[in-house]
Structure formats: structure tokens, C-alpha cells
Design a protein around this motif. Sequence first.
Motif, PDB file in Angstrom:
ATOM      1  N   ASP A 101     -17.335  23.061 -15.352  1.00 30.04           N
ATOM      2  CA  ASP A 101     -16.277  22.391 -14.593  1.00 30.04           C
ATOM      3  C   ASP A 101     -16.105  23.079 -13.242  1.00 30.04           C
TER       4      ASP A 101
ATOM      5  N   ALA B  32     -21.587  21.035 -13.315  1.00 30.17           N
ATOM      6  CA  ALA B  32     -21.488  21.862 -14.515  1.00 30.17           C
ATOM      7  C   ALA B  32     -22.116  23.223 -14.249  1.00 30.17           C
TER       8      ALA B  32
ATOM      9  N   ARG C  63     -25.120  16.067 -17.168  1.00 27.69           N
ATOM     10  CA  ARG C  63     -24.062  16.762 -16.425  1.00 27.69           C
ATOM     11  C   ARG C  63     -24.641  17.323 -15.134  1.00 27.69           C
TER      12      ARG C  63
ATOM     13  N   ARG D 230     -31.028  16.146 -15.935  1.00 24.50           N
ATOM     14  CA  ARG D 230     -29.760  16.405 -15.254  1.00 24.50           C
ATOM     15  C   ARG D 230     -29.627  15.569 -13.980  1.00 24.50           C
TER      16      ARG D 230
ATOM     17  N   SER E  45     -25.443  21.438 -23.866  1.00 29.18           N
ATOM     18  CA  SER E  45     -24.673  20.680 -22.881  1.00 29.18           C
ATOM     19  C   SER E  45     -25.115  19.225 -22.914  1.00 29.18           C
TER      20      SER E  45
END
Lengths: 420, 64
Positions: free
Chosen positions: A220, A234, A147, A170, A143
Amino acid sequence: MSDTVVVVGSSVAGVRTAQALRNEGHDGGVIIVGEESHLPYDKPPLSKQLLTGSWPVQRASLMTAADAAAARIELRLGVRAEQLDMFGRRIVLANGEVVDYDRVVIATGASARPSPWTARSGIHVLRTLDDCLGLRQALRADSPVGRPVVIVGGGFVGAEVAAAARALGREVSIVDPLPVPIGRVMGPEIGAHFIDLHHRHGVATHFGVGVQAVEGSAGDLTVQLTDGSELAAATVVVGIGATPNIGWLAGSALLLDDGVVCDAQGRAIDAHSAYAVGDVARWLDPAGRECRRVEHWTNAAEQGQSVAQAICHPDSRPHHPLEYVWSDQFDWKIQIVGRPLRGVPTEVLGQFTDHPAKAAALYGDEDGLLVGAVTVNWPKALLACRRLIGLGGSVAAGRAQISSSPRDRIAEKSAPGLIS
Amino acid sequence: MPIIRADLGRCEGYANCVIAAPELLDIDDQGSVVLLQQEIPNSERSRADSAARTCPVSALTIDE
């Protein structure tokens, strides 16, 4: 003693019980039955070093196969205990096998309270090694860094996951309907310093706000808050407590009430050969004349020791529980002892706002007795309070003892303006 | 006589060992374990075992 003791549960309470039985001279069989197929592992690193990946999984081992063999402890892992037959003194396992016992020690722990919000994917809880590895994958993997992660629950697990997720780069938000982190334990005055800690390390906080819904799927997600705002995520982590694993004991004749209700030595009420330890156990506290569950590592280890003694030496003394828990969040080593909210923080030594912080908040009841303490980066102060609470000491004695350490005297500063 | 060893690199100042075996162990102002005596007399053996088992980071070992 040549009885066979079967310990149901392979986390710290169960493993320590089995080891202590051998140390106390138990000569009969010792069998650990565990639902998870992993060798016994320790849980505190799941929200810290194992989540960031700074430790290999083996470092969290509680007992290797060789350890078990050396102590003549039989491990039966990867199979759930399904039924306890106290009259036949046997345990029925999910695969249909039956394990006979002379004594049973119930150490089945607690499970993460499941998320009341459902999305297609991307909502995690954190309680087991598999939970940890799954969340780690979501936080790292391929990822894109940065996010957002939304953590629901500002207790120990939530706050530690926030620190780990920040360490992995993050963006992190915490949501909790309580006004401050770990608010059920230390209250708003001291809790305010813990909000500052999050902010200093780039965590956005939404305290005093609940979650209405979570929608979408991993990568999402949308978290709708009760104040009408929305957070994009996320990954969502839900850390809202745990419930004791007592479902398999239904119909066993044990007294079950938010755990297995036990006397002050861990023997299940009205049961001659059944004991319970750790998160699943609700022991009588002889001092407080109440039964309660304590979901802390030290308590689990001590109860295992205590039950092993009770089994091997029936005249051993009852265990006097004292809550003690720690949490590593960013550059703070937080230690909490006793039950702070039985009083108010009447004395603050050192400074929560220094960098690095070093502080101790002493909580006293209306008679000035020390009932709890919260310390940051100050193990010696915590130890002083822990001893005093066990002895029924006062806040004044705690202050005097902590301040008498020469190197700490310079840091002493009480903060009478903090509370009214 | 068995002896107790402390791994200072692991010690995090949890102090469970001091509660379990106050005759053998203490912590210093930095929160690191201090061995008050390294040899474990018979009378302290059970408490020493308990100290090692209640250390959350397994910083204590007992050598026979």
C-alpha cells in the motif's frame, strides 16, 4: 611466481582475476575474500532469469567450491575487508583476522545507490542475490497477481525489472526524469523506440518526470511525482545507479576518486602491489587519455584477465577498454558498444518497428568515425561495429560491412529522416 | 590436443569469444557461435581460455 595474491571481492571481476592467474601460470597462493556468504554468483541474471524464477539459483554460479578447490583458490566468504594496510601488505577483516598479501587486487564492486525516498517498507533496490530473492518474493509470493509495481529509473536494471515483473503478471509503471529509457547511453532519437517497446508490452511510462516522495508500506504505497500526479504501488523498485565500494580503502594511501584510480593495466596509481578491477576501478584509457569506470560485465571479466597477465608477465600490453553491454527486455536482445553519445545516430539499418525487430543504429562523430552502436536482435551487426570501433573505423565502413552479409541485405534500410 | 566445445543451447550471441579468439570462433547471421576449428593449437591456448572465461553464459568448454 610464488607470491600470494589476495583478491578482495567475489563477483565476476574478482573471480575471473583469480581464474586467470592460474591460467597464466601463477603458482603461489590465490585467496578470494568476499563480503557475501554466498558462493560467487553472476549478477546479470539477477534482473532477468533469477527474478522471474526461470533459472534455479545454482545456474548463476560463477565458481563452485569444487571449482575453487581444483584451481587451488582459497575462498574466504561472508567476511568484509575493513582496512588495507599497504605498508604492512595486509588486509584487516571485519572479524579481526588479518590476511597477508604480496599483491592485492581490489574488486569490491559497487553498491546500488540507496533510495532517497523512505517509506515504512516495500521499497527495493537490486544489486545482490539477497536483493533479488527479496524482490522476487515481493513480486510473486502470495500477493494477488496484478498488483502494481512502480519502478524508479529507466536504465538497464529498471527496464529489465519491468520486463520480469510483466512476465510475472504485474501491472508496471516506470518513472524517470530523463526523456527516454537508458537515455544517458543512447539519446532521445533511438530511445524513443524503447518507450514503444515498453508500451507494446503493457508498461506505463512516465519519462521526463521525477519522484517527489514515496509513502506508505509494502502492499500500500503511494508514489508522488513531480508533475503532481500519484501512482499506487504494492512494490517500488529504485534503480538509479551504483556507487563504487571504496569506503574501506580510506586511509590506505591509494588515490581514490569515484573509484580506485589505476594505470592502463589496472595497477593503482603510485602503488607497486595493488591493482583494481571491475566496477570499483577507474582505469586509464590510453586512447582517450582519461580515467574512467565502466560498470559492465565484459569489462570486469577483461580487466581480471588483464591484471592477471600484468602480474604474471610484467611486459604484457595494456588493455584497451571498449564499453560493451547487453540487456534483455521482452523480445529484444539489446546490445550497445562504444560511447554512442560521443556522436549522433547517423545511420539506422533494419527496423526497430518490425516484429520481430532487427535493427542497428550506428553513431558517428563529426568526422564520420564510428563511436558507438545500439543493436536489437542483431548480434552480427553489433560484432562488426565492435571490431570497427576498436580499429578506429568509420560509420560508412560499418554500414558496408553489415549490409554485405547476403541474408541481411534485404533488411537494410537507412532512415535519413530520423535525425536532422 | 585440447578441443573447444560450444553449447548452442546456451549461446546468446554476445560474441566476447570472437573478440578473444578470432582464429577459433565466429558467430553466424543468427548470432550463434561457429567453431572455425575445434582443435586448439598451443599458440591459441591462452586465447581459447580467455574466450571461455569471457562468455557471459559459459557456453564454451575446453576439453584436455
